[in-house]
Design an enzyme around this catalytic site. Structure first.
Site, PDB file in Angstrom:
ATOM      1  N   ILE A  12       5.394   4.059   4.209  1.00 23.68           N
ATOM      2  CA  ILE A  12       6.361   5.023   4.763  1.00 23.68           C
ATOM      3  C   ILE A  12       5.810   6.442   4.670  1.00 23.68           C
ATOM      4  N   THR A  36      -3.702   3.326  -5.020  1.00 24.65           N
ATOM      5  CA  THR A  36      -3.578   2.018  -5.682  1.00 24.65           C
ATOM      6  C   THR A  36      -3.902   0.957  -4.643  1.00 24.65           C
ATOM      7  N   ALA A  82       5.656   8.336  -3.689  1.00 26.00           N
ATOM      8  CA  ALA A  82       4.732   7.565  -4.532  1.00 26.00           C
ATOM      9  C   ALA A  82       5.511   6.651  -5.454  1.00 26.00           C
ATOM     10  N   SER A  85       6.097  -0.403  -5.307  1.00 25.55           N
ATOM     11  CA  SER A  85       7.227  -0.664  -4.403  1.00 25.55           C
ATOM     12  C   SER A  85       7.561  -2.138  -4.190  1.00 25.55           C
ATOM     13  N   THR A 125      15.994   3.923  -2.873  1.00 19.53           N
ATOM     14  CA  THR A 125      16.193   2.655  -2.159  1.00 19.53           C
ATOM     15  C   THR A 125      17.616   2.135  -2.316  1.00 19.53           C
ATOM     16  N   ASP A 126      18.061   1.341  -1.349  1.00 14.06           N
ATOM     17  CA  ASP A 126      19.390   0.718  -1.466  1.00 14.06           C
ATOM     18  C   ASP A 126      19.430  -0.313  -2.594  1.00 14.06           C
ATOM     19  N   GLU A 127      18.230  -0.726  -3.079  1.00 16.76           N
ATOM     20  CA  GLU A 127      18.210  -1.745  -4.134  1.00 16.76           C
ATOM     21  C   GLU A 127      18.840  -1.246  -5.428  1.00 16.76           C
ATOM     22  N   LYS A 157      13.625   2.443 -10.064  1.00 20.41           N
ATOM     23  CA  LYS A 157      14.035   3.418  -9.037  1.00 20.41           C
ATOM     24  C   LYS A 157      15.387   4.038  -9.408  1.00 20.41           C
ATOM     25  N   LYS A 192       4.677  -7.561   2.076  1.00 24.08           N
ATOM     26  CA  LYS A 192       6.106  -7.484   2.399  1.00 24.08           C
ATOM     27  C   LYS A 192       6.437  -8.457   3.532  1.00 24.08           C
ATOM     28  N   TYR A 210      11.439 -17.741   0.762  1.00 22.84           N
ATOM     29  CA  TYR A 210      12.070 -17.982  -0.544  1.00 22.84           C
ATOM     30  C   TYR A 210      13.424 -18.662  -0.357  1.00 22.84           C
ATOM     31  N   ASN A 252      16.693 -13.631   6.438  1.00 20.92           N
ATOM     32  CA  ASN A 252      15.224 -13.705   6.456  1.00 20.92           C
ATOM     33  C   ASN A 252      14.726 -14.789   7.414  1.00 20.92           C
ATOM     34  N   ARG A 276      12.706 -16.251  -5.353  1.00 24.01           N
ATOM     35  CA  ARG A 276      12.383 -15.091  -6.202  1.00 24.01           C
ATOM     36  C   ARG A 276      13.377 -15.063  -7.374  1.00 24.01           C
TER      37      ARG A 276
HETATM   38  P1  NAD Z   1       3.849   1.487  -0.520  1.00 25.89           P
HETATM   39  O1  NAD Z   1       3.676   0.559  -1.669  1.00 25.89           O
HETATM   40  O2  NAD Z   1       3.374   1.056   0.832  1.00 25.89           O
HETATM   41  O3  NAD Z   1       3.111   2.875  -0.830  1.00 25.89           O
HETATM   42  C1  NAD Z   1       3.166   3.491  -2.083  1.00 25.89           C
HETATM   43  C2  NAD Z   1       2.082   4.562  -2.131  1.00 25.89           C
HETATM   44  O4  NAD Z   1       2.193   5.237  -3.389  1.00 25.89           O
HETATM   45  C3  NAD Z   1       0.649   3.999  -2.048  1.00 25.89           C
HETATM   46  O5  NAD Z   1      -0.109   4.778  -1.152  1.00 25.89           O
HETATM   47  C4  NAD Z   1       0.122   4.139  -3.468  1.00 25.89           C
HETATM   48  O6  NAD Z   1      -1.281   4.341  -3.522  1.00 25.89           O
HETATM   49  C5  NAD Z   1       0.885   5.366  -3.945  1.00 25.89           C
HETATM   50  N1  NAD Z   1       1.016   5.392  -5.416  1.00 25.89           N
HETATM   51  C6  NAD Z   1       1.456   4.388  -6.212  1.00 25.89           C
HETATM   52  N2  NAD Z   1       1.401   4.768  -7.508  1.00 25.89           N
HETATM   53  C7  NAD Z   1       0.956   6.051  -7.511  1.00 25.89           C
HETATM   54  C8  NAD Z   1       0.722   7.008  -8.533  1.00 25.89           C
HETATM   55  N3  NAD Z   1       0.926   6.708  -9.829  1.00 25.89           N
HETATM   56  N4  NAD Z   1       0.280   8.236  -8.181  1.00 25.89           N
HETATM   57  C9  NAD Z   1       0.066   8.555  -6.874  1.00 25.89           C
HETATM   58  N5  NAD Z   1       0.266   7.697  -5.874  1.00 25.89           N
HETATM   59  C10 NAD Z   1       0.705   6.452  -6.185  1.00 25.89           C
HETATM   60  O7  NAD Z   1       5.380   1.867  -0.518  1.00 25.89           O
HETATM   61  P2  NAD Z   1       6.376   2.157   0.709  1.00 25.89           P
HETATM   62  O8  NAD Z   1       6.927   0.887   1.184  1.00 25.89           O
HETATM   63  O9  NAD Z   1       5.712   3.092   1.650  1.00 25.89           O
HETATM   64  O10 NAD Z   1       7.541   2.921  -0.070  1.00 25.89           O
HETATM   65  C11 NAD Z   1       7.483   4.325  -0.261  1.00 25.89           C
HETATM   66  C12 NAD Z   1       8.700   4.779  -1.035  1.00 25.89           C
HETATM   67  O11 NAD Z   1       9.874   4.420  -0.321  1.00 25.89           O
HETATM   68  C13 NAD Z   1       8.834   4.124  -2.407  1.00 25.89           C
HETATM   69  O12 NAD Z   1       9.313   5.102  -3.299  1.00 25.89           O
HETATM   70  C14 NAD Z   1       9.870   3.029  -2.204  1.00 25.89           C
HETATM   71  O13 NAD Z   1      10.587   2.804  -3.396  1.00 25.89           O
HETATM   72  C15 NAD Z   1      10.741   3.650  -1.140  1.00 25.89           C
HETATM   73  N6  NAD Z   1      11.440   2.714  -0.227  1.00 25.89           N
HETATM   74  C16 NAD Z   1      10.738   1.748   0.445  1.00 25.89           C
HETATM   75  C17 NAD Z   1      11.401   0.939   1.360  1.00 25.89           C
HETATM   76  C18 NAD Z   1      10.688  -0.132   2.139  1.00 25.89           C
HETATM   77  O14 NAD Z   1      11.322  -0.913   2.841  1.00 25.89           O
HETATM   78  N7  NAD Z   1       9.366  -0.212   2.118  1.00 25.89           N
HETATM   79  C19 NAD Z   1      12.775   1.110   1.576  1.00 25.89           C
HETATM   80  C20 NAD Z   1      13.463   2.095   0.849  1.00 25.89           C
HETATM   81  C21 NAD Z   1      12.764   2.910  -0.038  1.00 25.89           C
HETATM   82  O1  DAU Z   2      15.784  -2.471   0.507  1.00 26.15           O
HETATM   83  C1  DAU Z   2      14.725  -1.584   0.327  1.00 26.15           C
HETATM   84  C2  DAU Z   2      13.571  -2.299  -0.338  1.00 26.15           C
HETATM   85  O2  DAU Z   2      13.023  -3.187   0.630  1.00 26.15           O
HETATM   86  C3  DAU Z   2      12.507  -1.350  -0.863  1.00 26.15           C
HETATM   87  O3  DAU Z   2      13.049  -0.576  -1.888  1.00 26.15           O
HETATM   88  C4  DAU Z   2      11.283  -2.113  -1.387  1.00 26.15           C
HETATM   89  O4  DAU Z   2      10.257  -1.199  -1.735  1.00 26.15           O
HETATM   90  C5  DAU Z   2      10.793  -3.016  -0.272  1.00 26.15           C
HETATM   91  O5  DAU Z   2       9.696  -3.803  -0.756  1.00 26.15           O
HETATM   92  C6  DAU Z   2      11.906  -3.930   0.215  1.00 26.15           C
HETATM   93  O6  DAU Z   2      12.295  -4.888  -0.817  1.00 26.15           O
HETATM   94  P1  DAU Z   2      12.604  -6.416  -0.483  1.00 26.15           P
HETATM   95  O7  DAU Z   2      12.407  -7.201  -1.718  1.00 26.15           O
HETATM   96  O8  DAU Z   2      13.870  -6.564   0.252  1.00 26.15           O
HETATM   97  O9  DAU Z   2      11.407  -6.671   0.585  1.00 26.15           O
HETATM   98  P2  DAU Z   2      10.376  -7.886   0.770  1.00 26.15           P
HETATM   99  O10 DAU Z   2       9.650  -7.634   2.040  1.00 26.15           O
HETATM  100  O11 DAU Z   2       9.580  -8.157  -0.457  1.00 26.15           O
HETATM  101  O12 DAU Z   2      11.349  -9.130   0.989  1.00 26.15           O
HETATM  102  C7  DAU Z   2      12.322  -9.131   2.026  1.00 26.15           C
HETATM  103  C8  DAU Z   2      13.082 -10.447   1.924  1.00 26.15           C
HETATM  104  O13 DAU Z   2      12.192 -11.528   2.263  1.00 26.15           O
HETATM  105  C9  DAU Z   2      13.590 -10.751   0.532  1.00 26.15           C
HETATM  106  O14 DAU Z   2      14.857 -11.400   0.622  1.00 26.15           O
HETATM  107  C10 DAU Z   2      12.566 -11.734  -0.034  1.00 26.15           C
HETATM  108  C11 DAU Z   2      12.093 -12.470   1.209  1.00 26.15           C
HETATM  109  N1  DAU Z   2      10.672 -12.939   1.154  1.00 26.15           N
HETATM  110  C12 DAU Z   2       9.722 -12.040   0.858  1.00 26.15           C
HETATM  111  C13 DAU Z   2       8.391 -12.420   0.779  1.00 26.15           C
HETATM  112  C14 DAU Z   2       7.306 -11.413   0.424  1.00 26.15           C
HETATM  113  C15 DAU Z   2      10.367 -14.278   1.435  1.00 26.15           C
HETATM  114  O15 DAU Z   2      11.250 -15.094   1.745  1.00 26.15           O
HETATM  115  N2  DAU Z   2       9.047 -14.653   1.363  1.00 26.15           N
HETATM  116  C16 DAU Z   2       8.050 -13.790   1.024  1.00 26.15           C
HETATM  117  O16 DAU Z   2       6.864 -14.230   0.948  1.00 26.15           O
END
Ligand code: NAD
Ligand code: DAU
Length: 340
Positions: A12, A36, A82, A85, A125-127, A157, A192, A210, A252, A276
């Protein structure tokens, strides 16, 4: 305007950097990322030589490095993406989630206080709200839903959110927090759900679902999330939390089947695997506050967003092939065994 974006080499954060450079061509964007396993400098290759962009490889837990970067740049706004995640990784190794997501956030806020930034925005996050029942479609997360976390990731978080609000109350740090639902789009790390399923399908590997695949997530195209954060850092009220979500709840299993259909692959690739631990059943956001106060609405329908995302993974095989051929293999074997 100078904005420090942490975690900008991740999913993001990188999309946010592209969005800001496109929409605010006079801003300076300074990215801090420790690179990372989830951070990838090649993701930023299109902007790395942009005179309005600067990259620092640094860890947000490293007080001295963070202080130096703040001193050199004197930023106006910090947007903290950062984080560790991935929920599954937090279940097998919680420690680093506490360090980065909680301690790292406090290090950044200490620097933000010292250098008197005008806004510290925490990307949450909504989590943090836990989960909702599957059979109560009337129930949605609002900003006043109690925090009730399930995984070490979500607990870290939520802890960071509490710390951010405490820095506001105690030190008057000008903070905002956004809590977004599941994002999808370009450059998402293939651990993901959506990118994992696209890439496994392309490689004719099993798609590990899952449980029965009945858990529900509220999917939002990443650019809509970036737009919401842009609105919050400029017009959001200090000290406030904003929920961001797409009114787009899906099981899913339906997403997995849709991906297989679009890639013309057989549903026989689906494999139901052990659930999970502590698996949240359903997330669903009520985004009324950000809509009413800031006029934000999601613009990309899932039908369009998922096509764009699949097309992106098809046209950018080099980006993900490099990832899945390295250390990722060890992670994959540990998580899913010898899934073919
Ligand atoms: P991501 O895992 O793709 O990216 C995380 C980034 O943070 C990476 O580039 C990593 O190198 C960097 N990082 C990790 N530890 C670090 C540290 N100690 N110092 C500096 N950099 C560091 O994550 P994402 O999916 O892009 O999520 C970004 C943010 O949004 C997170 O805070 C996550 O909780 C939040 N978020 C994600 C989602 C989602 O669906 N992916 C939804 C809601 C909120
Ligand atoms: O809701 C926001 C969150 O969404 C963020 O805060 C997190 O950083 C982000 O990783 C994401 O969390 P989820 O656990 O919802 O996302 P993930 O993609 O890991 O899984 C989405 C759904 O799919 C969840 O119900 C678990 C399921 N899943 C996931 C994986 C990786 C499977 O069924 N099989 C899989 O292999």
């Amino acid at each position: 305007m100078k904005i420090i974006v942490t975690g900008g080499a991740g999913f993001i954060g990188s999309n946010f950097i592209f969005y800001m450079l496109r929409n605010h061509p006079d801003y300076e964007i300074i990215c801090i990322d420790s690179l990372t396993y989830a951070g990838n400098l090649s993701t930023l290759s299109s902007v790395i030589n942009d005179p309005h962009f600067r990259f620092y490889k640094a860890d947000i837990r490293d007080r001295e490095a963070i202080d130096r970067i703040f001193a050199e740049n004197n930023p106006n706004i910090i947007v903290n993406f950062a984080a560790e995640s991935h929920v599954d990784r937090s279940i097998s190794n919680p420690g680093i989630f506490l360090e980065t997501n909680i301690i790292g956030t406090s290090v950044l806020m200490d620097a933000a206080r010292k250098y008197k930034v005008s806004r510290f925005h925490q990307v949450s996050t909504d989590e943090v709200y836990g989960d909702l029942p599957l059979d109560r479609p009337d129930m949605l997360f609002t900003e006043s839903t109690p925090l009730h976390t399930s995984s070490p990731y979500s607990a870290s978080k939520a802890s960071a959110d509490l710390l951010v609000l405490a820095y506001h109350r105690t030190y008057n740090l000008p903070v905002t927090i956004s809590r977004c639902s599941n994002n999808y789009g370009p450059y998402q790390f293939p651990e993901k759900l959506i990118p994992l399923m696209i890439i496994n399908a392309l490689n004719n590997k099993k798609l590990p679902v899952y449980g029965q695949g009945l858990n529900v997530r509220d999917w939002l195209y990443v650019e809509d999330h970036c737009k919401a954060i842009d609105l919050i850092i400029h017009n959001g009220k200090i000290g406030e939390v904003y929920n961001i979500g797409g009114h787009n709840e899906m099981h899913n299993i339906d997403i997995v089947k849709l991906i297989l259909k679009k890639l013309k692959k057989s549903e026989s690739l689906i494999e139901f695997v052990t659930d999970r631990k502590g698996h949240d059943l359903r997330y669903a956001i009520n985004p009324e506050k950000i809509h009413n106060e800031l006029g934000w609405l999601p613009e990309t329908s899932f039908a369009i967003g998922i096509n764009k995302t699949i097309d992106w993974y098809l046209s950018n095989c080099g980006w993900w092939q490099e990832i899945v051929s390295g250390e990722y293999q060890n992670y994959y074997k540990k998580m899913y065994g010898d899934n073919k």
